[in-house]
Design a protein around this motif. Sequence first.
Motif, mmCIF file in Angstrom:
data_model
loop_
_atom_site.group_PDB
_atom_site.id
_atom_site.type_symbol
_atom_site.label_atom_id
_atom_site.label_comp_id
_atom_site.label_asym_id
_atom_site.label_seq_id
_atom_site.Cartn_x
_atom_site.Cartn_y
_atom_site.Cartn_z
ATOM 1 N N SER A 1 3.348 7.534 -3.104
ATOM 2 C CA SER A 1 2.772 7.605 -4.462
ATOM 3 C C SER A 1 3.356 6.293 -5.496
ATOM 4 O O SER A 1 3.368 6.461 -6.879
ATOM 5 N N SER B 1 0.666 -1.055 0.070
ATOM 6 C CA SER B 1 0.066 0.136 0.033
ATOM 7 C C SER B 1 0.869 1.097 -0.082
ATOM 8 O O SER B 1 2.041 1.167 0.516
ATOM 9 N N THR B 2 0.312 2.371 -0.402
ATOM 10 C CA THR B 2 1.044 3.310 -0.595
ATOM 11 C C THR B 2 0.237 4.703 -0.296
ATOM 12 O O THR B 2 -0.917 4.610 -0.249
ATOM 13 N N THR C 1 5.445 3.971 1.886
ATOM 14 C CA THR C 1 4.835 2.683 1.401
ATOM 15 C C THR C 1 5.217 1.719 2.199
ATOM 16 O O THR C 1 6.016 1.533 2.955
ATOM 17 N N SER D 1 7.637 4.734 -8.333
ATOM 18 C CA SER D 1 6.356 5.268 -8.535
ATOM 19 C C SER D 1 6.534 5.824 -10.109
ATOM 20 O O SER D 1 7.541 6.385 -10.607
ATOM 21 N N PHE E 1 -1.986 -1.300 -3.925
ATOM 22 C CA PHE E 1 -1.861 -1.385 -5.367
ATOM 23 C C PHE E 1 -1.443 -2.794 -5.687
ATOM 24 O O PHE E 1 -1.305 -2.972 -6.891
ATOM 25 N N GLN E 2 -0.918 -3.557 -4.877
ATOM 26 C CA GLN E 2 -0.485 -4.848 -5.511
ATOM 27 C C GLN E 2 -0.431 -5.875 -4.241
ATOM 28 O O GLN E 2 -0.663 -5.838 -3.005
ATOM 29 N N TYR F 1 -0.410 9.135 -1.045
ATOM 30 C CA TYR F 1 -0.301 9.906 -1.921
ATOM 31 C C TYR F 1 0.038 11.123 -1.521
ATOM 32 O O TYR F 1 -0.250 12.490 -2.293
ATOM 33 N N ASP G 1 3.369 3.049 -7.400
ATOM 34 C CA ASP G 1 2.523 2.016 -8.002
ATOM 35 C C ASP G 1 3.130 0.886 -8.872
ATOM 36 O O ASP G 1 2.574 0.195 -9.764
ATOM 37 N N ARG G 2 4.391 0.713 -8.433
ATOM 38 C CA ARG G 2 5.294 -0.062 -9.328
ATOM 39 C C ARG G 2 5.982 -1.186 -8.406
ATOM 40 O O ARG G 2 6.782 -0.679 -7.142
#
Length: 328
Positions: A63, A35-36, A43, A74, A325-326, A38, A65-66
């Motif tokens: 932020s 989780s991150t 993270t 990010s 996000f993952q 913004y 997302d990778r």
Amino acid sequence: MSIRNTLLIGCLVAGSTFAFSEAASAQAYSFKIASTSYSQPLTQIESFIGGKKVETVRYTLGSVDRLHDGLLYSSYGDRVINLKNSKTTLKKVEDSPLRITKYKNAYYVLTISALNEFSLTKYTLDFKKIGQTKRFVGHGRDMIVTGDKLYVLANNMRTETNSVEIHTFDTKHFTSLHLEKIKPMIFAFHFRHTVNELKIYGNKTEAGEELSIASYDLKKQQGKIVLTSKQPVMWVNETKALSPTKDLVFNMYSMLEVDQKTKQVRVLYSSKQALIDYAYDSKTKMYHVLEGNYETSNYRVKTLNSHFKPVDDYKFQSIGRLMPFQVL
């Protein structure tokens, strides 16, 4: 004791043993959620076993997302963390990296450098820049490096109608070797390398968001659409082979089985919530699917068996405005 009673007790013991092993197996399900934030440089990766959180590791990078190949970064920034070496050391790369791929003794970075423009940069394994960054026309979507060649999947938005293009470069100086337009596909999300071809997943038309799959022959340097379906897809994030002829296509709407031989597409799993990511556990042959509602900040991890039937459901709500996000 009668034979009948002996058999009955035996069946009860066997049944109890089976039930216990099933319960033990269910408790052994393990996964991680990344989780991150913004709004702050944070993270975290939480580890779960049997639905209980056992560990939380935090990183000073927001932020994000990778998370691929041990790298955390990010697409909104210019920093990357190598999880294998350090959780605190941030390395600088070109702004807005979409994909960072390790090949031999270097990292190759695909970034969005401007509207309808992508760039390629090469780095050492310690992220020291090698040579110059080169820029090309198109909205880069994905990158594959193999056989001393680099392939970029891009959506070119300068034409009257959007076009999908496969760029081929050498890995030394990013010299353009070939450019192939995949007609009549207008938008692509993702591509995958399989032996002597690249499989491209996208949409053939703007209306309906129907799934379209193309094949690019690496030897002939030719591409063509090989399958179209009325099944809608949005943001195809990942695909994998289920068998020599069947592929799994994961997107925001559903998990699909695509039979390349019969050209049939069927839904393996779908939800009322958006599908964010999934992880496959080869040991248990289970799929852990991260799904959620971004408006209510309610998320869950559904555990599916090999037949894509839910066997476990872990619900959670993001804390401190952290967005998952993952799943790992």
